[in-house]
Design a protein around this motif. Structure first.
Motif, PDB file in Angstrom:
ATOM      1  N   ARG A 185       0.829  -1.207   0.000  1.00  0.00           N
ATOM      2  CA  ARG A 185       0.000   0.000   0.000  1.00  0.00           C
ATOM      3  C   ARG A 185       0.866   1.261   0.000  1.00  0.00           C
ATOM      4  O   ARG A 185       0.616   2.206  -0.739  1.00  0.00           O
ATOM      5  N   VAL A 186       1.882   1.270   0.835  1.00  0.00           N
ATOM      6  CA  VAL A 186       2.846   2.373   0.909  1.00  0.00           C
ATOM      7  C   VAL A 186       4.238   1.761   0.996  1.00  0.00           C
ATOM      8  O   VAL A 186       4.463   0.840   1.779  1.00  0.00           O
ATOM      9  N   VAL A 187       5.149   2.252   0.195  1.00  0.00           N
ATOM     10  CA  VAL A 187       6.526   1.756   0.185  1.00  0.00           C
ATOM     11  C   VAL A 187       7.480   2.906   0.486  1.00  0.00           C
ATOM     12  O   VAL A 187       7.432   3.949  -0.172  1.00  0.00           O
ATOM     13  N   ARG A 188       8.331   2.708   1.473  1.00  0.00           N
ATOM     14  CA  ARG A 188       9.337   3.716   1.819  1.00  0.00           C
ATOM     15  C   ARG A 188      10.720   3.115   1.630  1.00  0.00           C
ATOM     16  O   ARG A 188      11.038   2.060   2.177  1.00  0.00           O
ATOM     17  N   ASP A 189      11.544   3.768   0.824  1.00  0.00           N
ATOM     18  CA  ASP A 189      12.925   3.366   0.608  1.00  0.00           C
ATOM     19  C   ASP A 189      13.784   4.612   0.730  1.00  0.00           C
ATOM     20  O   ASP A 189      13.746   5.486  -0.151  1.00  0.00           O
ATOM     21  N   ARG A 190      14.502   4.702   1.847  1.00  0.00           N
ATOM     22  CA  ARG A 190      15.274   5.896   2.162  1.00  0.00           C
ATOM     23  C   ARG A 190      14.357   7.124   2.150  1.00  0.00           C
ATOM     24  O   ARG A 190      13.417   7.164   2.911  1.00  0.00           O
ATOM     25  N   ASN A 191      14.575   8.086   1.273  1.00  0.00           N
ATOM     26  CA  ASN A 191      13.703   9.274   1.302  1.00  0.00           C
ATOM     27  C   ASN A 191      12.663   9.269   0.186  1.00  0.00           C
ATOM     28  O   ASN A 191      12.086  10.299  -0.145  1.00  0.00           O
ATOM     29  N   ARG A 192      12.410   8.096  -0.392  1.00  0.00           N
ATOM     30  CA  ARG A 192      11.344   7.949  -1.386  1.00  0.00           C
ATOM     31  C   ARG A 192      10.161   7.236  -0.737  1.00  0.00           C
ATOM     32  O   ARG A 192      10.324   6.163  -0.143  1.00  0.00           O
ATOM     33  N   ILE A 193       8.968   7.819  -0.859  1.00  0.00           N
ATOM     34  CA  ILE A 193       7.762   7.228  -0.289  1.00  0.00           C
ATOM     35  C   ILE A 193       6.695   7.214  -1.379  1.00  0.00           C
ATOM     36  O   ILE A 193       6.242   8.271  -1.825  1.00  0.00           O
ATOM     37  N   THR A 194       6.312   6.029  -1.806  1.00  0.00           N
ATOM     38  CA  THR A 194       5.341   5.913  -2.891  1.00  0.00           C
ATOM     39  C   THR A 194       4.109   5.148  -2.427  1.00  0.00           C
ATOM     40  O   THR A 194       4.205   4.234  -1.606  1.00  0.00           O
ATOM     41  N   GLY A 195       2.958   5.550  -2.960  1.00  0.00           N
ATOM     42  CA  GLY A 195       1.699   4.905  -2.611  1.00  0.00           C
ATOM     43  C   GLY A 195       1.135   4.160  -3.802  1.00  0.00           C
ATOM     44  O   GLY A 195       1.415   4.502  -4.956  1.00  0.00           O
ATOM     45  N   ALA A 196       0.337   3.150  -3.535  1.00  0.00           N
ATOM     46  CA  ALA A 196      -0.301   2.376  -4.599  1.00  0.00           C
ATOM     47  C   ALA A 196      -1.428   3.203  -5.225  1.00  0.00           C
ATOM     48  O   ALA A 196      -1.403   4.432  -5.186  1.00  0.00           O
ATOM     49  N   GLY A 197      -2.434   2.544  -5.774  1.00  0.00           N
ATOM     50  CA  GLY A 197      -3.443   3.244  -6.541  1.00  0.00           C
ATOM     51  C   GLY A 197      -4.399   4.124  -5.750  1.00  0.00           C
ATOM     52  O   GLY A 197      -4.927   3.718  -4.721  1.00  0.00           O
ATOM     53  N   VAL A 198      -4.608   5.318  -6.212  1.00  0.00           N
ATOM     54  CA  VAL A 198      -5.657   6.275  -5.850  1.00  0.00           C
ATOM     55  C   VAL A 198      -5.919   6.398  -4.342  1.00  0.00           C
ATOM     56  O   VAL A 198      -5.398   7.299  -3.689  1.00  0.00           O
ATOM     57  N   SER A 199      -6.742   5.515  -3.782  1.00  0.00           N
ATOM     58  CA  SER A 199      -7.132   5.647  -2.378  1.00  0.00           C
ATOM     59  C   SER A 199      -5.963   5.464  -1.431  1.00  0.00           C
ATOM     60  O   SER A 199      -6.035   5.862  -0.254  1.00  0.00           O
ATOM     61  N   ALA A 200      -4.864   4.877  -1.897  1.00  0.00           N
ATOM     62  CA  ALA A 200      -3.680   4.700  -1.057  1.00  0.00           C
ATOM     63  C   ALA A 200      -3.080   6.049  -0.658  1.00  0.00           C
ATOM     64  O   ALA A 200      -2.242   6.107   0.247  1.00  0.00           O
ATOM     65  N   GLY A 201      -3.524   7.124  -1.316  1.00  0.00           N
ATOM     66  CA  GLY A 201      -3.031   8.444  -0.953  1.00  0.00           C
ATOM     67  C   GLY A 201      -3.350   8.815   0.482  1.00  0.00           C
ATOM     68  O   GLY A 201      -2.587   9.535   1.134  1.00  0.00           O
ATOM     69  N   LEU A 202      -4.480   8.335   1.001  1.00  0.00           N
ATOM     70  CA  LEU A 202      -4.819   8.602   2.392  1.00  0.00           C
ATOM     71  C   LEU A 202      -3.814   7.924   3.322  1.00  0.00           C
ATOM     72  O   LEU A 202      -3.369   8.508   4.309  1.00  0.00           O
ATOM     73  N   ASP A 203      -3.458   6.694   3.001  1.00  0.00           N
ATOM     74  CA  ASP A 203      -2.471   5.968   3.798  1.00  0.00           C
ATOM     75  C   ASP A 203      -1.106   6.638   3.704  1.00  0.00           C
ATOM     76  O   ASP A 203      -0.387   6.759   4.710  1.00  0.00           O
TER      77      ASP A 203
END
Length: 279
Positions: A185-203
């Motif tokens: 749902r949310v992936v953090r690698d060092r200072n990169r933080i990416t979210g999955a599709g659309v509603s994952a933005g809340l997470d």
């Protein structure tokens, strides 16, 4: 909850309320009733947050994180676009920029990019947007995205060598920009933080709030938003949706993914599937 814990909760609640325009009066009342001078310094920051907007972006990709990040007391959220004209999303919602690409702060604490469909594809081929992302992304303390926004980050060269996620239907394209795809749902690698599709933005937004403040602050924001997902259907992932539904949605991307792949290859990214050029 002990008296000490209750006092701490009330302080952070008042802080979060203060960042919510529609509850500002409630925050003022709480501040009068409870001693706010004891508020930990970590509950107030001075972050400069740049949130990219572009025509055709997915509205919820932007709004979910924006709601959470706007609740960071002391932070300044900039809605960044090429011009100061209204930006129309893929569902025809119009958003007003607060600053242009050229005028946005050079040194950002958070750079955020939403995703979309054809609008994202167009943004990936816009030299002005790519130059902005590459420039601000090199110096930003945190670089983040939701949905296909990660592929836009990748097109700007900001995900090479990083683990990342995106919308499930475009996951395979992460390798084209040199990222390592992770199903989460949310992936953090060092200072990169990416979210999955659309509603994952809340997470993603809540994760960043908790990271920049503390869990109690993030929990207060979650409660204020009454974010307690309980969808009427269990079809939010390819594994939980009925096979025929997953197949139908995947078909919707049969033309889009090749276009995005071709756009990346045309910019010099290597794609093992099409034997495209090496960057």
């Amino acid at each position: 909850m002990t008296p000490s814990e209750r006092r701490s909760f009330l302080r952070v609640a008042a802080a979060a309320l203060a960042a919510s325009p529609w509850l500002a009066s409630a925050a003022e009342d709480m501040s009068k009733e409870h001693d706010m001078h004891a508020m930990p310094a970590s509950w107030k920051g001075a972050e400069q947050i740049g949130m990219l907007m572009y025509p055709g972006m997915t509205a919820l990709d932007f709004v979910g994180p924006q709601h959470m990040l706007a609740g960071l007391v002391g932070a300044k959220v900039h809605h960044v676009a090429k011009t100061m004209s209204a930006v129309v999303s893929d569902t025809q919602l119009a958003f007003m920029p607060t600053v242009t690409l050229d005028e946005a702060p050079r040194d950002l604490d958070i750079l955020f990019v939403p995703g979309g469909g054809d609008g994202t594809l167009a943004a990936m081929q816009d030299p002005h947007i790519l130059a902005f992302l590459a420039d601000r992304g090199r110096r930003a303390k945190w670089v983040s995205s939701v949905c296909t926004g990660s592929l836009l980050l990748g097109a700007a060269g900001l995900l090479k060598g990083y683990q990342a996620t995106t919308h499930w239907a475009t996951h395979e394209l992460l390798t084209v920009v040199g990222a390592a795809p992770v199903q989460a749902r949310v992936v953090r690698d060092r200072n990169r933080i990416t979210g999955a599709g659309v509603s994952a933005g809340l997470d993603l937004g809540l994760s960043i709030v908790g990271m920049l403040r503390d869990p109690a602050y993030a929990q207060t924001m979650q409660l204020l938003a009454e974010y307690a997902p309980d969808p009427p259907y269990s079809a939010g992932t390819p594994l939980s949706a009925p096979p025929e539904v997953t197949k139908m949605v995947a078909e919707m991307f049969k033309d889009f993914n090749p276009k995005m792949r071709a756009a990346l290859v045309s910019q010099g990214f290597y794609d093992s599937a099409s034997k495209g050029p090496q960057q």
